[in-house]
Scaffold this motif. Structure first.
Motif, PDB file in Angstrom:
ATOM      1  N   LEU A 194       8.963   7.052 -26.976  1.00 20.50           N
ATOM      2  CA  LEU A 194      10.490   7.008 -27.114  1.00 20.50           C
ATOM      3  C   LEU A 194      10.784   7.650 -28.550  1.00 20.50           C
ATOM      4  N   ALA A 195      10.175   7.008 -29.573  1.00 15.73           N
ATOM      5  CA  ALA A 195      10.489   7.085 -30.928  1.00 15.73           C
ATOM      6  C   ALA A 195      10.088   8.689 -31.465  1.00 15.73           C
ATOM      7  N   SER A 196       9.217   9.177 -30.729  1.00 14.23           N
ATOM      8  CA  SER A 196       8.875  10.631 -31.110  1.00 14.23           C
ATOM      9  C   SER A 196       9.864  11.662 -30.689  1.00 14.23           C
ATOM     10  N   SER A 197      10.545  11.218 -29.598  1.00 12.38           N
ATOM     11  CA  SER A 197      11.683  12.296 -29.099  1.00 12.38           C
ATOM     12  C   SER A 197      13.146  11.850 -29.684  1.00 12.38           C
ATOM     13  N   SER A 198      13.228  10.772 -30.451  1.00 16.22           N
ATOM     14  CA  SER A 198      14.573  10.152 -30.800  1.00 16.22           C
ATOM     15  C   SER A 198      15.149  10.882 -31.814  1.00 16.22           C
ATOM     16  N   GLN A 199      16.484  10.750 -32.013  1.00 15.34           N
ATOM     17  CA  GLN A 199      17.101  11.498 -33.098  1.00 15.34           C
ATOM     18  C   GLN A 199      17.673   9.992 -33.868  1.00 15.34           C
ATOM     19  N   ALA A 200      17.429   8.980 -33.468  1.00 10.90           N
ATOM     20  CA  ALA A 200      18.021   7.764 -33.889  1.00 10.90           C
ATOM     21  C   ALA A 200      16.806   7.260 -35.019  1.00 10.90           C
ATOM     22  N   LEU A 201      15.571   7.672 -34.529  1.00 16.15           N
ATOM     23  CA  LEU A 201      14.538   7.074 -35.467  1.00 16.15           C
ATOM     24  C   LEU A 201      13.863   8.157 -36.503  1.00 16.15           C
ATOM     25  N   HIS A 202      13.301   7.894 -37.395  1.00 14.22           N
ATOM     26  CA  HIS A 202      12.858   8.722 -38.415  1.00 14.22           C
ATOM     27  C   HIS A 202      11.549   8.582 -38.783  1.00 14.22           C
ATOM     28  N   PHE A 203      10.601   9.530 -39.042  1.00 14.84           N
ATOM     29  CA  PHE A 203       9.250   9.300 -39.307  1.00 14.84           C
ATOM     30  C   PHE A 203       8.897   9.425 -40.770  1.00 14.84           C
ATOM     31  N   ARG A 204       8.133   8.545 -41.514  1.00 20.00           N
ATOM     32  CA  ARG A 204       7.714   8.914 -42.565  1.00 20.00           C
ATOM     33  C   ARG A 204       6.094   9.097 -42.673  1.00 20.00           C
ATOM     34  N   SER A 205       5.684   9.850 -43.192  1.00 17.89           N
ATOM     35  CA  SER A 205       4.300  10.359 -43.322  1.00 17.89           C
ATOM     36  C   SER A 205       3.401  10.194 -44.600  1.00 17.89           C
ATOM     37  N   ASN A 206       2.123  10.222 -44.351  1.00 21.30           N
ATOM     38  CA  ASN A 206       1.471  10.226 -45.601  1.00 21.30           C
ATOM     39  C   ASN A 206       0.339  11.200 -45.411  1.00 21.30           C
ATOM     40  N   ASP A 310      20.385   4.406 -21.204  1.00 18.87           N
ATOM     41  CA  ASP A 310      19.855   5.297 -22.255  1.00 18.87           C
ATOM     42  C   ASP A 310      19.047   4.431 -23.308  1.00 18.87           C
ATOM     43  N   PRO A 311      17.642   4.424 -23.297  1.00 23.55           N
ATOM     44  CA  PRO A 311      16.963   3.584 -24.071  1.00 23.55           C
ATOM     45  C   PRO A 311      17.011   3.726 -25.346  1.00 23.55           C
ATOM     46  N   GLU A 312      17.426   5.014 -26.097  1.00 23.54           N
ATOM     47  CA  GLU A 312      17.458   5.297 -27.260  1.00 23.54           C
ATOM     48  C   GLU A 312      18.905   4.558 -27.837  1.00 23.54           C
ATOM     49  N   ARG A 313      19.880   4.663 -27.058  1.00 23.49           N
ATOM     50  CA  ARG A 313      21.199   3.913 -27.495  1.00 23.49           C
ATOM     51  C   ARG A 313      21.024   2.469 -27.377  1.00 23.49           C
ATOM     52  N   ASN A 314      20.409   1.971 -26.355  1.00 23.36           N
ATOM     53  CA  ASN A 314      20.051   0.598 -26.237  1.00 23.36           C
ATOM     54  C   ASN A 314      19.583   0.190 -27.467  1.00 23.36           C
ATOM     55  N   LEU A 315      18.635   0.829 -28.117  1.00 16.71           N
ATOM     56  CA  LEU A 315      17.944   0.329 -29.100  1.00 16.71           C
ATOM     57  C   LEU A 315      18.708   0.367 -30.315  1.00 16.71           C
ATOM     58  N   ARG A 316      19.766   1.375 -30.521  1.00 10.42           N
ATOM     59  CA  ARG A 316      20.455   1.487 -31.499  1.00 10.42           C
ATOM     60  C   ARG A 316      21.753   0.296 -31.410  1.00 10.42           C
ATOM     61  N   ARG A 317      22.163  -0.225 -30.366  1.00  9.89           N
ATOM     62  CA  ARG A 317      22.880  -1.246 -30.108  1.00  9.89           C
ATOM     63  C   ARG A 317      22.323  -2.483 -30.603  1.00  9.89           C
ATOM     64  N   ASP A 338      11.964  -4.177 -26.485  1.00 13.89           N
ATOM     65  CA  ASP A 338      12.971  -3.336 -26.972  1.00 13.89           C
ATOM     66  C   ASP A 338      13.429  -4.048 -28.319  1.00 13.89           C
ATOM     67  N   SER A 339      13.863  -5.462 -28.160  1.00 10.88           N
ATOM     68  CA  SER A 339      14.337  -5.951 -29.703  1.00 10.88           C
ATOM     69  C   SER A 339      13.540  -6.010 -30.767  1.00 10.88           C
ATOM     70  N   LEU A 340      12.198  -6.237 -30.524  1.00  9.47           N
ATOM     71  CA  LEU A 340      11.057  -6.258 -31.727  1.00  9.47           C
ATOM     72  C   LEU A 340      10.903  -4.786 -32.118  1.00  9.47           C
ATOM     73  N   PHE A 341      11.060  -3.720 -31.408  1.00 10.89           N
ATOM     74  CA  PHE A 341      11.086  -2.592 -31.753  1.00 10.89           C
ATOM     75  C   PHE A 341      12.239  -2.186 -32.580  1.00 10.89           C
ATOM     76  N   ALA A 342      13.274  -2.482 -32.019  1.00  7.96           N
ATOM     77  CA  ALA A 342      14.584  -2.246 -32.970  1.00  7.96           C
ATOM     78  C   ALA A 342      14.555  -3.120 -34.217  1.00  7.96           C
ATOM     79  N   GLY A 343      13.575  -3.843 -34.435  1.00  8.54           N
ATOM     80  CA  GLY A 343      13.451  -4.482 -35.724  1.00  8.54           C
ATOM     81  C   GLY A 343      14.508  -5.925 -35.739  1.00  8.54           C
ATOM     82  N   VAL A 344      14.609  -6.414 -34.694  1.00  6.83           N
ATOM     83  CA  VAL A 344      15.696  -7.559 -34.391  1.00  6.83           C
ATOM     84  C   VAL A 344      14.503  -8.789 -34.130  1.00  6.83           C
TER      85      VAL A 344
END
Length: 463
Positions: A194-206, A310-317, A338-344
């Motif tokens: 889900l994160a790979s196609s999300s506009q609400a999540l961003h990737f940091r790379s090394n 919408d799973p992405e909007r649910n994570l944002r909420r 869902d909550s843990l992935f959202a950082g809650v």
């Protein structure tokens, strides 16, 4: 409960026999061995359902040099993204929604000669019809995974996939099946996909390799906004400040003991809010009345929100909650992930049955076991500490943000590799003519999620 499940399983077998189905006999000495082990998944949920949301990305992680994968869809194509994704990833996706039970068992047993059949419904959904298919044992080895959080009590289900927290030795007696005990959590998910196609999540790379997934929140004039410019107010919350206790569980999971704890938390934490789903809407007024009985003005302190598909909007909420409070007897499963992935952070109490220990496994698998309570009193104390100690809350949220791409909970490939070890061991047991036994899967990485210096801190926090 085990005896009830056994009686139900016997009725399913009797129903199958009345429809003219016959029980298949399998001989390990004469059975043809395929070049690759044939594993079939059977479900009504290869469609726009929570199960499909969780499993949409798992099939591509199977080792196709060892396993040949089949999916038997008991419901018709609904045109959903998840249906398309699953069917595109599965080597053999077969729509059997238009076939009767006799035709389906013939496909599983004779045409495709499935070695291991994995049920993903249990006694849920339209699973009654499907249970009759399983009842005649079309595959030599059959097991249940993910959806139904209790024993099926059936002789035709040999294994149940669990983890050290839902399926510890103390709980073996609750199962008719033998357990395949996954090393971290049985709860598979596809959140990274889900994160790979999300506009609400961003990737940091090394050096070109993704090593972290992050929500890009920012603060302006004392208000927190997400990457889409949304704040708490955009999701129906009445304040931009104050602790938000959240539970998006269905209302049937609520009970008086839980409600007493939640109302006490609202009394003890000034300006705090309890955030619930309107799920179902009919119970909202009843819950408000229970608030008033306990001295809480529900129209000021409790917010009900609608369901979001919408799973992405649910994570944002979810991100706007300070913490999630699990229910006591039947806890959150998908909602916890869902909550843990959202950082809650999620506060849970480890209960005595499978359905009340799913969050426990997930919290261990992401490195936050200090949020697991062993009693109702401890549950309340952990929630209060998160609400009143800003540093403690910040540490938990930072830990979740840092673990999103590294912890076993969201490592789908690692989970599948471990499942495959369990499948091979179960198959080897059958080919030797031996009776099933509990299988404890070892993780090759053998890494410690929680460092020893954190263990002492956890114990201090729980005291």
């Amino acid at each position: 409960k085990l005896e009830i499940a056994k009686r139900f399983a016997r009725k399913e077998l009797q129903s199958a026999l009345k429809k003219g189905l016959t029980v298949f006999k399998h001989n390990h000495l004469t059975r043809k061995q395929h070049k690759r082990l044939r594993v079939g998944y059977i479900s009504t949920d290869f469609r726009l359902k929570a199960t499909a949301y969780l499993i949409q990305d798992i099939y591509r992680f199977h080792d196709r040099s060892v396993f040949q994968i089949f999916c038997f869809a008991l419901t018709a194509d609904d045109g959903s993204f998840w249906r398309k994704r699953i069917s595109s990833q599965c080597e053999n996706f077969i729509d059997v929604s238009g076939k009767n039970e006799m035709e389906i068992v013939e496909l599983i047993n004779r045409k495709y000669s499935i070695d291991i059949l994995i049920d993903m419904d249990g006694y849920c959904n339209e699973g009654i019809r499907k249970t009759e298919i399983l009842a005649v044992q079309p595959a030599p080895v059959q097991m249940h995974m993910l959806v139904y959080p209790a024993t099926m009590g059936a002789d035709f289900i040999q294994y149940f996939i669990a983890d050290p927290y839902t399926g510890s030795p103390d709980h073996y007696k609750n199962f008719h099946e033998k357990l395949i005990v996954m090393p971290h959590t049985y709860f598979i998910n596809s959140h990274r996909s889900l994160a790979s196609s999300s506009q609400a999540l961003h990737f940091r790379s090394n050096n070109g390799e993704v090593d972290q997934i992050t929500f890009e929140d920012y603060e302006r004039d004392g208000v927190i906004y997400n990457s889409q410019g949304e704040s708490r107010l955009d999701f129906g919350l009445s304040k931009t400040e104050g602790i938000v206790f959240c539970s998006f569980n269905s209302h049937y999971k609520f009970d008086p003991e839980l409600w007493d704890i939640w109302m006490d938390l609202l009394h003890k934490v000034e300006d705090s809010i309890l955030w619930l789903l309107r799920f179902p809407p009919e119970s909202e007024e009843r819950l408000r009345r229970e608030c008033e009985k306990r001295g809480i003005d529900s129209h000021k302190r409790v917010v009900f929100s609608g369901y979001i598909n919408d799973p992405e909007r649910n994570l944002r909420r979810l991100r706007f909650a300070d913490m999630v409070l699990d229910t006591l007897h039947y806890g959150a499963h998908t909602g916890c992930a869902d909550s843990l992935f959202a950082g809650v952070p999620v506060v849970t109490r480890a209960g005595n049955q499978f359905a009340s220990r799913v969050c426990t496994g997930q919290l261990h698998a992401i490195g936050l076991p200090y949020l697991v309570a062993n009693s109702s009193q401890q549950y309340k104390e952990i929630a209060l500490k998160l609400a009143l100690d800003k540093n403690f809350l910040k540490k938990a949220r930072n830990q979740l943000d840092n673990a999103r791409y590294t912890a076993p909970l969201f490592d789908t490939g690692r989970w599948m590799h471990n499942l495959e070890k369990g499948l091979l061991q179960a198959w080897n047991t059958w080919t030797k003519g031996q009776s099933p036994e509990h299988i404890l899967v070892k993780d090759d990485k053998q890494d410690e999620i929680l460092q020893q210096d954190d263990v002492e801190e956890v114990e201090e926090q729980k005291q």
